[in-house]
Motif scaffolding. Structure first.
Motif, PDB file in Angstrom:
ATOM      1  N   SER A  52     -13.105   0.286 -40.213  1.00  0.00           N
ATOM      2  CA  SER A  52     -12.274  -0.879 -39.943  1.00  0.00           C
ATOM      3  C   SER A  52     -12.257  -1.799 -41.151  1.00  0.00           C
ATOM      4  CB  SER A  52     -12.797  -1.639 -38.717  1.00  0.00           C
ATOM      5  OG  SER A  52     -11.959  -2.738 -38.448  1.00  0.00           O
ATOM      6  N   VAL A  53     -11.075  -2.049 -41.681  1.00  0.00           N
ATOM      7  CA  VAL A  53     -10.923  -2.955 -42.815  1.00  0.00           C
ATOM      8  C   VAL A  53      -9.809  -3.953 -42.508  1.00  0.00           C
ATOM      9  CG1 VAL A  53     -11.732  -1.300 -44.546  1.00  0.00           C
ATOM     10  CG2 VAL A  53      -9.307  -1.426 -44.005  1.00  0.00           C
ATOM     11  N   MET A  54      -9.872  -5.076 -43.179  1.00  0.00           N
ATOM     12  CA  MET A  54      -8.866  -6.119 -43.028  1.00  0.00           C
ATOM     13  C   MET A  54      -8.282  -6.371 -44.416  1.00  0.00           C
ATOM     14  SD  MET A  54      -7.693  -7.908 -40.471  1.00  0.00           S
ATOM     15  CE  MET A  54      -9.035  -7.741 -39.315  1.00  0.00           C
ATOM     16  N   PRO A  55      -7.162  -5.728 -44.746  1.00  0.00           N
ATOM     17  CA  PRO A  55      -6.592  -5.926 -46.083  1.00  0.00           C
ATOM     18  C   PRO A  55      -6.090  -7.355 -46.282  1.00  0.00           C
ATOM     19  CG  PRO A  55      -5.104  -4.623 -44.710  1.00  0.00           C
ATOM     20  CD  PRO A  55      -6.365  -4.835 -43.926  1.00  0.00           C
ATOM     21  N   LEU A  56      -6.063  -7.795 -47.519  1.00  0.00           N
ATOM     22  CA  LEU A  56      -5.608  -9.149 -47.841  1.00  0.00           C
ATOM     23  C   LEU A  56      -4.187  -9.383 -47.330  1.00  0.00           C
ATOM     24  CD1 LEU A  56      -6.496 -11.722 -49.287  1.00  0.00           C
ATOM     25  CD2 LEU A  56      -5.481 -10.796 -51.378  1.00  0.00           C
ATOM     26  N   SER A  57      -3.365  -8.352 -47.386  1.00  0.00           N
ATOM     27  CA  SER A  57      -1.981  -8.490 -46.924  1.00  0.00           C
ATOM     28  C   SER A  57      -1.907  -8.819 -45.434  1.00  0.00           C
ATOM     29  CB  SER A  57      -1.187  -7.223 -47.232  1.00  0.00           C
ATOM     30  OG  SER A  57      -1.854  -6.091 -46.741  1.00  0.00           O
ATOM     31  N   PHE A  58      -2.934  -8.453 -44.668  1.00  0.00           N
ATOM     32  CA  PHE A  58      -2.982  -8.816 -43.246  1.00  0.00           C
ATOM     33  C   PHE A  58      -2.894 -10.325 -43.086  1.00  0.00           C
ATOM     34  CE2 PHE A  58      -5.347 -10.251 -39.543  1.00  0.00           C
ATOM     35  CZ  PHE A  58      -4.879  -9.433 -38.526  1.00  0.00           C
ATOM     36  N   PHE A  60      -1.725 -12.527 -45.324  1.00  0.00           N
ATOM     37  CA  PHE A  60      -0.430 -13.039 -45.768  1.00  0.00           C
ATOM     38  C   PHE A  60       0.650 -12.811 -44.710  1.00  0.00           C
ATOM     39  CE2 PHE A  60      -2.456 -12.689 -50.002  1.00  0.00           C
ATOM     40  CZ  PHE A  60      -2.295 -14.015 -50.385  1.00  0.00           C
ATOM     41  N   LEU A  61       0.641 -11.647 -44.072  1.00  0.00           N
ATOM     42  CA  LEU A  61       1.589 -11.403 -42.978  1.00  0.00           C
ATOM     43  C   LEU A  61       1.299 -12.325 -41.799  1.00  0.00           C
ATOM     44  CD1 LEU A  61       1.956  -7.519 -42.994  1.00  0.00           C
ATOM     45  CD2 LEU A  61       3.734  -9.203 -43.501  1.00  0.00           C
ATOM     46  N   SER A  62       0.026 -12.607 -41.545  1.00  0.00           N
ATOM     47  CA  SER A  62      -0.341 -13.535 -40.475  1.00  0.00           C
ATOM     48  C   SER A  62       0.242 -14.918 -40.739  1.00  0.00           C
ATOM     49  CB  SER A  62      -1.861 -13.643 -40.352  1.00  0.00           C
ATOM     50  OG  SER A  62      -2.433 -12.412 -39.996  1.00  0.00           O
ATOM     51  N   ILE A  63       0.105 -15.387 -41.975  1.00  0.00           N
ATOM     52  CA  ILE A  63       0.625 -16.708 -42.330  1.00  0.00           C
ATOM     53  C   ILE A  63       2.146 -16.731 -42.257  1.00  0.00           C
ATOM     54  CG2 ILE A  63       0.864 -18.359 -44.241  1.00  0.00           C
ATOM     55  CD1 ILE A  63      -2.034 -17.478 -45.041  1.00  0.00           C
ATOM     56  N   LEU A  64       2.799 -15.732 -42.853  1.00  0.00           N
ATOM     57  CA  LEU A  64       4.258 -15.699 -42.841  1.00  0.00           C
ATOM     58  C   LEU A  64       4.793 -15.612 -41.410  1.00  0.00           C
ATOM     59  CD1 LEU A  64       6.978 -15.589 -44.273  1.00  0.00           C
ATOM     60  CD2 LEU A  64       6.667 -13.101 -44.471  1.00  0.00           C
ATOM     61  N   GLY A  65       4.274 -14.661 -40.634  1.00  0.00           N
ATOM     62  CA  GLY A  65       4.722 -14.520 -39.249  1.00  0.00           C
ATOM     63  C   GLY A  65       4.382 -15.736 -38.407  1.00  0.00           C
ATOM     64  N   GLY A  66       3.204 -16.317 -38.644  1.00  0.00           N
ATOM     65  CA  GLY A  66       2.791 -17.514 -37.915  1.00  0.00           C
ATOM     66  C   GLY A  66       3.677 -18.712 -38.226  1.00  0.00           C
ATOM     67  N   LEU A  67       3.992 -18.896 -39.514  1.00  0.00           N
ATOM     68  CA  LEU A  67       4.864 -20.009 -39.893  1.00  0.00           C
ATOM     69  C   LEU A  67       6.282 -19.820 -39.351  1.00  0.00           C
ATOM     70  CD1 LEU A  67       3.732 -20.736 -43.561  1.00  0.00           C
ATOM     71  CD2 LEU A  67       3.367 -22.168 -41.532  1.00  0.00           C
ATOM     72  N   MET A  68       6.772 -18.586 -39.417  1.00  0.00           N
ATOM     73  CA  MET A  68       8.106 -18.309 -38.863  1.00  0.00           C
ATOM     74  C   MET A  68       8.133 -18.603 -37.364  1.00  0.00           C
ATOM     75  SD  MET A  68       9.134 -14.789 -40.859  1.00  0.00           S
ATOM     76  CE  MET A  68      10.713 -14.582 -40.010  1.00  0.00           C
ATOM     77  N   THR A  69       7.092 -18.164 -36.669  1.00  0.00           N
ATOM     78  CA  THR A  69       7.022 -18.409 -35.227  1.00  0.00           C
ATOM     79  C   THR A  69       6.855 -19.897 -34.943  1.00  0.00           C
ATOM     80  OG1 THR A  69       6.066 -16.202 -34.936  1.00  0.00           O
ATOM     81  CG2 THR A  69       5.856 -17.716 -33.098  1.00  0.00           C
ATOM     82  N   LEU A  70       6.124 -20.598 -35.795  1.00  0.00           N
ATOM     83  CA  LEU A  70       5.963 -22.045 -35.647  1.00  0.00           C
ATOM     84  C   LEU A  70       7.309 -22.756 -35.792  1.00  0.00           C
ATOM     85  CD1 LEU A  70       4.007 -24.423 -35.266  1.00  0.00           C
ATOM     86  CD2 LEU A  70       3.665 -24.411 -37.749  1.00  0.00           C
ATOM     87  N   VAL A  71       8.084 -22.359 -36.794  1.00  0.00           N
ATOM     88  CA  VAL A  71       9.428 -22.932 -36.970  1.00  0.00           C
ATOM     89  C   VAL A  71      10.262 -22.679 -35.724  1.00  0.00           C
ATOM     90  CG1 VAL A  71      11.610 -22.673 -38.247  1.00  0.00           C
ATOM     91  CG2 VAL A  71       9.443 -22.852 -39.495  1.00  0.00           C
ATOM     92  N   TYR A  72      10.211 -21.455 -35.229  1.00  0.00           N
ATOM     93  CA  TYR A  72      10.937 -21.104 -34.009  1.00  0.00           C
ATOM     94  C   TYR A  72      10.503 -22.006 -32.852  1.00  0.00           C
ATOM     95  CZ  TYR A  72      12.542 -18.371 -30.010  1.00  0.00           C
ATOM     96  OH  TYR A  72      13.137 -17.977 -28.846  1.00  0.00           O
ATOM     97  N   GLY A  73       9.213 -22.226 -32.719  1.00  0.00           N
ATOM     98  CA  GLY A  73       8.693 -23.087 -31.660  1.00  0.00           C
ATOM     99  C   GLY A  73       9.205 -24.515 -31.764  1.00  0.00           C
ATOM    100  N   PHE A  74       9.265 -25.042 -33.003  1.00  0.00           N
ATOM    101  CA  PHE A  74       9.792 -26.391 -33.193  1.00  0.00           C
ATOM    102  C   PHE A  74      11.273 -26.461 -32.845  1.00  0.00           C
ATOM    103  CE2 PHE A  74       6.064 -27.368 -35.953  1.00  0.00           C
ATOM    104  CZ  PHE A  74       5.691 -28.545 -35.316  1.00  0.00           C
ATOM    105  N   VAL A  75      12.037 -25.476 -33.308  1.00  0.00           N
ATOM    106  CA  VAL A  75      13.476 -25.478 -33.039  1.00  0.00           C
ATOM    107  C   VAL A  75      13.745 -25.367 -31.543  1.00  0.00           C
ATOM    108  CG1 VAL A  75      15.604 -24.134 -33.332  1.00  0.00           C
ATOM    109  CG2 VAL A  75      14.154 -24.619 -35.303  1.00  0.00           C
TER     110      VAL A  75
END
Length: 109
Positions: A52-58, A60-75
Motif C-alpha cells: 500500500s502506497v500513497m503517491p504524491l499525485s493522490f 494533488f488530485l484530492s486538493i483539485l477534486g476537493g476544491l472543485m467540489t467546494l466551488v460546486y457546494g458554494f454555487v
C-alpha cells in the motif's frame, strides 16, 4: 410501497439528471470524477509497488477534486458539501506540507 418506489424512480432520475441539467451539474460531476480518480491512481500505484502506497499525485488530485467540489457546494448553496470539502481540503494541504517538510529534512546534509 416497493412498487411505488420502482415507479417513482425514473421520474426522480429524470428530475435530477435532466430537468436540473446545467453547467454546474456537469462541473460537479467532473469534480467527483477528479476526486474519485485519486483512488484508482492509489490502487494502481499500490499494485505496482506490491504494498500500500500513497503517491504524491493522490494528494494533488484530492486538493483539485476537493476544491472543485467546494466551488460546486458554494454555487449550489449546499452546507454539507461546503463544510465537508472545506475541512477536507485543509487536511489535504496539511498532508502535502508534512510530505514536503519530510523531503526537505531528508535532503538536508
Amino acid at each position: 410501497m416497493l412498487i411505488q418506489l420502482a415507479e417513482d424512480l425514473p421520474a426522480y432520475f429524470y428530475d435530477v439528471f435532466v430537468t436540473r441539467f446545467d453547467f454546474w451539474l456537469v462541473f460537479g460531476i467532473g469534480a467527483q470524477l477528479v476526486f474519485g480518480s485519486r483512488f484508482i491512481l492509489q490502487w494502481i500505484a499500490s499494485e505496482r509497488a506490491g504494498r500500500s502506497v500513497m503517491p504524491l499525485s493522490f494528494w494533488f488530485l484530492s486538493i483539485l477534486g476537493g476544491l472543485m467540489t467546494l466551488v460546486y457546494g458554494f454555487v449550489r448553496r449546499e452546507p454539507v458539501i461546503i463544510i465537508g470539502q472545506g475541512l477536507s481540503t485543509v487536511i489535504y494541504l496539511r498532508n502535502l506540507a508534512l510530505i514536503f517538510r519530510e523531503r526537505r529534512r531528508r535532503a538536508a546534509p
